[in-house]
Design a protein around this motif. Structure first.
Motif, PDB file in Angstrom:
ATOM      1  N   UNK A  95      -0.057  11.062   6.691  1.00  0.00           N
ATOM      2  CA  UNK A  95      -0.206   9.606   6.593  1.00  0.00           C
ATOM      3  C   UNK A  95      -1.677   9.300   6.326  1.00  0.00           C
ATOM      4  N   UNK A  96      -1.927   8.488   5.316  1.00  0.00           N
ATOM      5  CA  UNK A  96      -3.292   8.081   4.975  1.00  0.00           C
ATOM      6  C   UNK A  96      -3.346   6.559   4.941  1.00  0.00           C
ATOM      7  N   UNK A  97      -4.253   6.000   5.722  1.00  0.00           N
ATOM      8  CA  UNK A  97      -4.538   4.568   5.632  1.00  0.00           C
ATOM      9  C   UNK A  97      -5.846   4.425   4.862  1.00  0.00           C
ATOM     10  N   UNK A  98      -5.801   3.653   3.793  1.00  0.00           N
ATOM     11  CA  UNK A  98      -7.005   3.434   2.971  1.00  0.00           C
ATOM     12  C   UNK A  98      -7.457   1.992   3.165  1.00  0.00           C
ATOM     13  N   UNK A  99      -8.685   1.853   3.640  1.00  0.00           N
ATOM     14  CA  UNK A  99      -9.247   0.570   4.043  1.00  0.00           C
ATOM     15  C   UNK A  99     -10.362   0.163   3.075  1.00  0.00           C
ATOM     16  N   UNK A 100     -10.189  -0.989   2.441  1.00  0.00           N
ATOM     17  CA  UNK A 100     -11.267  -1.525   1.617  1.00  0.00           C
ATOM     18  C   UNK A 100     -12.421  -1.954   2.530  1.00  0.00           C
ATOM     19  N   UNK A 101     -13.640  -1.930   1.981  1.00  0.00           N
ATOM     20  CA  UNK A 101     -14.790  -2.386   2.760  1.00  0.00           C
ATOM     21  C   UNK A 101     -15.555  -3.459   1.981  1.00  0.00           C
ATOM     22  N   UNK A 102     -16.359  -4.203   2.719  1.00  0.00           N
ATOM     23  CA  UNK A 102     -17.151  -5.272   2.114  1.00  0.00           C
ATOM     24  C   UNK A 102     -18.554  -4.801   1.756  1.00  0.00           C
ATOM     25  N   UNK A 103     -18.806  -3.487   1.848  1.00  0.00           N
ATOM     26  CA  UNK A 103     -20.129  -2.973   1.469  1.00  0.00           C
ATOM     27  C   UNK A 103     -20.348  -3.242  -0.022  1.00  0.00           C
TER      28      UNK A 103
END
Length: 1107
Positions: A994-1002
């Motif tokens: 299972x992979x959760x891919x999280x966008x970032x605001x950097x």
């Protein structure tokens, strides 16, 4: 020596008592009554044959020379299985057979089929319609027809008499040929290499025999006249002659009325050349003997042998007078249906010319700096590597042929006078003429004096034509047509263009397909005196070319085995500018691959450009075939200039639309094409069968050189320039300057359903797509069937494919409809905010078309979402669900062995010392996963893994979680710098991941389309803000989630995927926005071998490129 024993008095039908070096045939004894299906088996074999004191091994059919007779009746169906047992590729042409709606059986190599390779077979299947008489068959590739030929005898229908006195006997055909002591394939190969004329033959033959006038040929019609009754399997007005002329490719049937008494003599049958050109030729004579049966055979032993008188070798006056005597019967039973009106007129020059000698080579053409060539309208035809008919049928002409064959000569001059220098050097190309179905065509063929006047026997495949006129000198379009014979002209399939003159033909283009036309002097066809006609389908079912047979030899476009992808530079003009781009086989977009689930593909890639290259077969699972996956320095080192590599893989458990593209630097800007995977045979789609399937490939176009652009951007740390246009199937469309003509048009029939196979091959932009006033039904994404749902707009990210059904309106509306795509953009960076468009046009009824000629149809435009409409993007993505049926299950891992939480986004790298950078605050833009910006190695990861040489290449310490936690979608941390490394994640075989891919605001929140090689995954959840590991998994869809290979990580949000690590190897995962991949938003998974034999990565192929 050929000798025939004839009875006095009765008339005989005697085929081709011909005086020229050609192959022809005759009629044979009768057959059973009724139209039937006749089966023949042709085994292509080598066979030793002795002629002129020498024995050599020749290519034969069934070990016979000449080959076996085919005997049939008008109306019969012939099924001929050809199996190739020799080292040469082979194809067979059934010369003169009309091949009505059976163009796949016509036979010329690379025109209607790819050749039959060694060990393979093909069944030629056709019906003889409206023809009776003598034709023939022969090999139609290179010079193999020197020995591979034979007669094809078509008797009238049962109960239908000949339109001439019934002969006492039908004599075995007389087939004229040429014999070479040397290997003809070696002769022509040497000739084409040096540019010289090939050696002439050593002898002529009658039925394969050289006759008594040559050395080592045993000694065996003079004083006889004959009546010509048929040419090219068409009855003619009978006329008497004591001499005949026949060109290569022609057939002639004659009645021989023998003497009423025993003449106490035998009579030679002679054939020798009619030669008009300046080149050398075989000036020998082949002979047979006509013998009368004696009442008492022993009565006379040494009979006198009479010789016939033949015209001089260059007796053009006899040739002209003879051919003008040939007239059609033109009666009620056998009419001459000459087109009286003409829709399309063409004026073609035919003759010789030169090509320049390649650099650093001495040639042996007319000068040591030229090579012999031959042309039609100064175009020397280049044989393609894919059959024209297949390219035409499947709509893949781009890079195979162009439809700009000139209607008249590109250079006008005194054709039969003194040529100017500019007429000698020829142009080269694979150009065709497109004809509407049932067009009436007039074609004037004009000989030229370039390198000398010469007669040219022109053969047209797929048609008979009427020879309405001929004459000497230059054709005069104002005067000569007045003398045309439109009443009873001779009907033929092969005609001699008069030396220093012209011939005019008319025919009806009533046979859909691709039809070859060429000089039947094999040397001239080898030099390029050939071209092709494409006849479009008509409106009725019986006016359309049927699909190809299943056993049609394969080509680039229709593989189980692909013969070659050649990387070539090609000049392409878009947006008012021409630039040289990297292409496959000169096509943009590249060739379509069509296969079935379960097919094995072998694709040989040859690199002829200055860039290193690799190809990725995007979405193909590559089960245990990771060496064929293609990303540079991940599964292979790139293919260097002048080198090649064979990608070898099997399509397992997949069906639908995928695509292939270059996978190194930004070369995929122009190097991409569709992969269409059909279901297994007899397996239907899980949705209504479409009337037609159409690929829609989105791309991006830059006026500048993309390789220079990204190189400069990476050097300065700035973002590269955005594209200048989006494209649909390589065409930008009418919303851009200079692009109205470069517009994709989808022509549809009212009431039909079309399957649009959509691919986003754009480099950096997600796209909204819509067709004005039409609803689409989504039925498949990333080659996985989905629960159908209707939508006006489709969202598709780079790397994704989507199949939609388009059910068009039941009646043709008085409007056209814009097909439009424009970007979905979420980041603050600049983007190409333009719109690409095509046009959907309805086929109009005749009455509507007539009305609409006088007015322009309204062009309706679709309503597309705003460029940053994340709300629509989310709703669209949430509608995609797997079928999750017994036949097409959703095998979602319910339990998880390994969990990963990956942040994905942008960052910065410090500017190198003594350099000025153009990123934010004089830094360099970067991108990362879990703050690791991937550094590309200089050797392939898969090779390092397989050979246990990972040291210094990669490490297995890729972080399972971000190295530091922060509010990922809130205020970014102060330190925006990334770390760099070549890090991978190692997974045990069959791990449930299972992979959760999280966008970032950097730098900025932005949507990221993540693509995983080697696997499909299930999109079990997605949302906005920061992923909550305590709450969000409870909402995961483990029943029917979308199964994909590329998924968009929502801007300012997250996505969760699950997959089974059941494919050993090294598998790339990266953002499919090419700029982000270039900046480092990529990583790799290393899946270990399992314990079973079929759970291990196979060794690399021997031709794997070296670094």
């Amino acid at each position: 020596m050929a000798a025939y024993s004839l009875l006095p008095s009765p008339a005989l039908i005697f085929c081709v008592f011909l005086f020229s070096f050609s192959t022809t045939l005759s009629l044979l004894p009768g057959l059973a009554l009724g139209s039937v299906t006749r089966h023949y088996k042709f085994d292509i074999k080598m066979h030793n044959v002795t002629r002129l004191c020498q024995t050599k091994s020749i290519v034969t059919v069934n070990g016979q020379f000449p080959g076996p007779r085919i005997i049939a009746r008008e109306g019969d169906r012939l099924i001929i299985k050809v199996t190739n047992h020799v080292s040469n590729n082979i194809s067979i042409h059934w010369h003169g057979i009309r091949q009505l709606q059976s163009g796949w059986a016509d036979g010329p190599a690379y025109i209607t089929q790819c050749p039959i390779k060694t060990g393979q077979s093909y069944v030629y299947n056709f019906t003889i319609t409206g023809q009776r008489g003598t034709l023939w068959w022969h090999a139609h590739i290179s010079w193999l027809r020197a020995t591979a030929y034979g007669p094809l005898v078509i008797l009238p229908k049962p109960g239908v008499p000949f339109p001439f006195p019934k002969p006492h006997k039908q004599v075995y055909p007389l087939i004229f040929g040429e014999w070479f002591n040397a290997d003809t394939e070696a002769i022509i190969n040497q000739s084409l290499q040096t540019g010289a004329g090939p050696n002439v033959s050593d002898a002529y033959t009658i039925n394969g025999l050289t006759g008594p006038l040559y050395n080592c040929s045993a000694k065996a019609v003079a004083n006889h006249s004959v009546t010509v009754v048929e040419v090219d399997a068409v009855y003619i007005k009978p006329f008497k002659t004591d001499k005949l002329l026949i060109t290569p490719g022609q057939t002639t049937n004659i009645l021989l009325k023998t003497k009423p008494f025993f003449p106490n003599a035998s009579f030679y049958m002679f054939a020798r050349p009619y030669a008009t050109g300046l080149g050398s030729f075989d000036n020998s004579t082949v002979a047979g003997v006509l013998e009368y049966d004696q009442a008492q055979p022993t009565m006379i032993k040494n009979l006198p042998l009479f010789r016939p008188s033949l015209p001089a070798l260059n007796d053009t006056a006899f040739a002209f007078n003879y051919t003008t005597r040939l007239r059609s019967l033109a009666n009620t039973q056998y009419p001459a249906n000459v087109p009286q009106n003409v829709d399309k007129r063409f004026f073609f020059t035919v003759g010789l010319g030169t090509n320049p000698c390649p650099q650093n080579q001495v040639c042996q053409g007319p000068t040591n700096t030229t090579k012999f060539s031959a042309t039609v309208n100064n175009i020397s035809f280049i044989l393609p590597s894919t059959a024209l008919l297949q390219a035409h049928f499947f709509g893949q002409s781009n890079g195979v042929y162009t439809t700009d064959f000139p209607v008249t000569p590109s250079i006008k001059f005194n054709y039969t006078g003194f040529p100017s220098n500019q007429t000698v050097t020829v142009m080269n190309g694979t150009k065709v003429v497109v004809l509407p179905f049932n067009a009436s065509v007039e074609l004037v063929l004009q000989d030229t004096s370039i390198l000398g006047n010469e007669s040219h026997p022109l053969h047209l495949h797929g048609f008979n034509f009427f020879v309405v006129g001929q004459g000497f000198g230059n054709y005069d379009p104002n005067k000569d047509p007045k003398n045309f014979n439109l009443v009873d002209p001779v009907e033929r399939n092969t005609v001699g263009v008069i030396s220093g003159g012209w011939v005019a033909l008319r025919f009806l283009a009533d046979n859909p397909g691709v039809w070859f036309m060429h000089c039947h002097f094999e040397v001239h066809i080898s030099w390029g005196l050939r071209m092709a006609w494409i006849v479009s389908d008509g409106d009725l079912p019986n006016q359309k070319l049927p699909p190809p047979p299943a056993d049609l030899p394969k080509s680039l476009l229709f593989p189980k085995i692909l013969c070659g992808f050649s990387f070539l530079m090609q000049n392409v003009t878009r947006l008012c500018q021409t630039k040289s781009i990297v292409t496959v086989n000169g096509q943009f977009p590249g060739p379509r691959i069509i296969a079935r689930e379960g097919d094995r593909l072998l694709i040989k890639v040859v690199n002829h450009v200055k860039y290193n290259i690799t190809l990725h077969w995007h979405g193909i699972r590559q089960l245990r075939s990771g060496w064929a996956d293609g990303p540079a320095y991940i599964t292979q080192c790139p293919i260097q200039t002048g080198h090649s590599y064979v990608y070898n893989f099997t399509v397992t458990g997949q069906r639908g639309t995928l695509f292939w593209h270059a996978h190194i630097s930004w070369l995929r800007a122009t190097v991409y094409g569709p992969i269409v995977i059909l279901p297994k045979k007899h397996v239907p789609y899980p949705f209504p069968q479409p009337f037609k399937e159409v690929p829609i490939i989105f791309g991006e176009w830059w006026k500048t050189d993309t390789e220079k652009m990204i190189s400069q951007a990476l050097k300065t740390g700035a973002a590269p320039n955005v594209s200048d246009a989006y494209t649909i199937n390589g065409l930008p469309g009418p919303s851009y300057n200079c692009s109205v003509k470069d517009t994709f048009k989808l022509k549809v029939k009212p009431g039909k359903t079309y399957l649009l196979r959509m691919i986003n091959a754009a480099l950096n932009d997600e796209l909204f797509f819509s067709i004005a006033n039409h609803t689409l039904t989504v039925v498949e994404t990333d080659a996985v069937y989905v629960k159908p749902f209707k939508t006006k707009v489709v969202l598709i990210t780079p790397g994704q494919t989507t199949n939609v059904l388009l059910k068009v309106k039941s009646k043709a509306p008085n409007a056209n409809f814009l097909i439009a795509a424009r970007p979905y953009a979420t980041g603050p960076a600049a983007f190409d905010n333009t719109t690409t468009a095509g046009i959907l046009e309805y086929e109009q009824s005749a009455s509507s078309a007539s009305k609409n000629k006088t007015r322009k149809l309204t062009l309706l435009k679709p309503a597309l979402p705003r460029f940053n409409d994340t709300n629509f993007a989310t709703k669209f993505s949430n509608q995609i669900r797997s079928l999750a049926t017994a036949k097409f299950p959703a095998n979602v891992p319910k339990k998880v062995d390994r969990r990963f939480f990956f942040t994905v986004g942008l960052g910065l790298n410090p500017c190198p010392k003594n350099q000025t950078c153009q990123g934010p605050n004089s830094t360099m833009l970067a991108a990362s996963i879990n703050n690791v910006s991937f550094v590309q190695p200089n050797v392939s990861l898969l090779q390092a893994h397989f050979f246990n040489k990972s040291k210094g290449v990669y490490t297995t310490d890729f972080p399972a979680n971000p190295p530091f936690k922060f509010n990922y979608t809130g205020t970014p941390p102060k330190n925006l710098m990334v770390s760099s490394g070549t890090k991978v994640v190692a997974l045990p075989f069959n791990s449930r991941v299972e992979v959760v891919m999280q966008d970032t605001s950097i730098v900025a929140a932005e949507s990221h389309p993540l693509h995983l090689h080697g696997f499909n995954f299930f999109v079990v959840g997605q949302g906005f803000g920061n992923f909550d590991p305590n709450k969000d998994p409870a909402k995961f869809n483990l029943v029917d989630p979308a199964e994909r290979n590329t998924v968009g990580v929502p801007s300012g949000g997250w996505v969760a995927i699950r997959f089974l690590a059941d494919n050993p190897g090294v598998w790339f995962m990266h953002c499919h926005l090419e700029v982000h991949t270039s900046w480092g938003l990529k990583m790799a998974w290393l899946v270990m071998d399992g314990k079973g034999h079929k759970q291990k990565l196979q060794p690399p192929p021997p031709d794997l490129p070296k670094c």
